[in-house]
Design an enzyme around this catalytic site. Sequence first.
Site, PDB file in Angstrom:
ATOM      1  N   ASP A   1      -0.879  10.116 -26.922  1.00 31.52           N
ATOM      2  CA  ASP A   1      -0.685   8.689 -27.213  1.00 31.52           C
ATOM      3  C   ASP A   1       0.375   8.130 -26.264  1.00 31.52           C
ATOM      4  O   ASP A   1       1.461   8.715 -26.112  1.00 31.52           O
ATOM      5  CB  ASP A   1      -0.240   8.497 -28.662  1.00 31.52           C
ATOM      6  CG  ASP A   1      -0.161   7.017 -29.040  1.00 31.52           C
ATOM      7  OD1 ASP A   1      -1.182   6.481 -29.488  1.00 31.52           O
ATOM      8  OD2 ASP A   1       0.929   6.433 -28.881  1.00 31.52           O
ATOM      9  N   ILE A   2       0.061   7.015 -25.610  1.00 32.20           N
ATOM     10  CA  ILE A   2       1.022   6.380 -24.705  1.00 32.20           C
ATOM     11  C   ILE A   2       2.135   5.740 -25.535  1.00 32.20           C
ATOM     12  O   ILE A   2       1.871   4.956 -26.457  1.00 32.20           O
ATOM     13  CB  ILE A   2       0.336   5.320 -23.831  1.00 32.20           C
ATOM     14  CG1 ILE A   2      -0.785   5.965 -23.001  1.00 32.20           C
ATOM     15  CG2 ILE A   2       1.347   4.629 -22.909  1.00 32.20           C
ATOM     16  CD1 ILE A   2      -1.614   4.972 -22.216  1.00 32.20           C
TER      17      ILE A   2
ATOM     18  N   GLU B   1      -4.786   3.262 -27.142  1.00 29.57           N
ATOM     19  CA  GLU B   1      -4.037   4.006 -26.124  1.00 29.57           C
ATOM     20  C   GLU B   1      -4.035   5.503 -26.412  1.00 29.57           C
ATOM     21  O   GLU B   1      -3.201   6.241 -25.884  1.00 29.57           O
ATOM     22  CB  GLU B   1      -2.598   3.493 -26.052  1.00 29.57           C
ATOM     23  CG  GLU B   1      -1.746   3.739 -27.282  1.00 29.57           C
ATOM     24  CD  GLU B   1      -1.860   2.630 -28.327  1.00 29.57           C
ATOM     25  OE1 GLU B   1      -0.922   2.469 -29.110  1.00 29.57           O
ATOM     26  OE2 GLU B   1      -2.882   1.924 -28.367  1.00 29.57           O
TER      27      GLU B   1
END
Length: 378
Positions: free
Chosen positions: A235-236, A278
């Site tokens: 996950d960004i 994301e």
Amino acid sequence: MTSAVETEILLADNQQLRSELQDLLEQAHINQSIIERHQAFDLQLISASEFRELIETMLVAMPGTFNLECVTLSLLDQDYAIQRILRDLQIGLLEFRNLLFLPARIGLPASEHPEQPYLGEYQAATHAPLFPHYLPASVAILPLTRQNRLLGYLSLGSAHAERFTPQMATDFIRRLATVVAICLENVINNERLKHIGLTDPLTGVNNRRYIEQRLYEEVARGQRERSSLSCLFIDIDHFKRVNDQYGHQSGDDVLREVALRIKRELRLSDALGRFGGEEFVVLLTHATLEDAARIAERIRAGICNSSITIEGAEGGLLITASIGAAALTPPDRTRSAEDLKQTLLKQADQALYQAKESGRNRVMLAIPGSEALTPQQA
């Protein structure tokens, strides 16, 4: 009256004619058999609806059908599009050693027209890239073209120098090249359409549907082969801030760049998919949790070690990511593949959550068979 000598001559002539007629009939039967065999082979080619089936027909069935020592298929794939499709189809590049990929077209010797077949003596200077595993005496090189575009070459190799000569008629060879080119283009286009349906249009990596399907298949394979399988949930960090501050176009640029950086750390047998927003999921085949930890750390470092160029951010934007990893070593045979797939995803997702809670920009490992988590130092 006919003399005895004339009678003997007539009888001899008649016998000769009968013998010649018998030879012609035998040759006709042979020719008919050859035609039927070729027609049956054409039907095999035409009926192949998947890439693997077509390649097996050409590289495995064709040598026996035409009494050849070697058949190779060399495809022009400068942008690696076909090789990416093969990876998604789980067809390893080493699985068919006579399936080759060329960076550019080759120049066929003794041919004024590079799109025309070449029949004759093997010439190493030109033909070596087409026969990397066999040294034939004579060859037939068939350029495969569709709508004035060269797809590649079908190369036939024989141990006999007289098998292919420049004096041979090329009608059959040309027809074979046309059939193969049409079938090849058709199958590649079909696979591309399927690939599009399983690809995230923004990043160009696989979509959630593909990853879930592939995870199920690999879990089932791991159960059969007793092999390890790992999953990374990525996950960004603070991605919403990117969209809010720089706009959604910049957010899209970040997603594309992060996807590229993840892909650089993966093997051909691994799979990357955008799971949503994301979030990305990586499937690592034949990988233990220790392997997953090492690859996850490389991915994390690759994402954060250099800035991403986006509009409005002078000097670029530094992005970090949190990663959760889980493994089946090997998958439990007493549970269904679907149940294990969901468990693997859940464990990786929980590990990702803990990585976020622990400060982000780090890797967290889920211990197989438990809810425990082990942090990896960032």
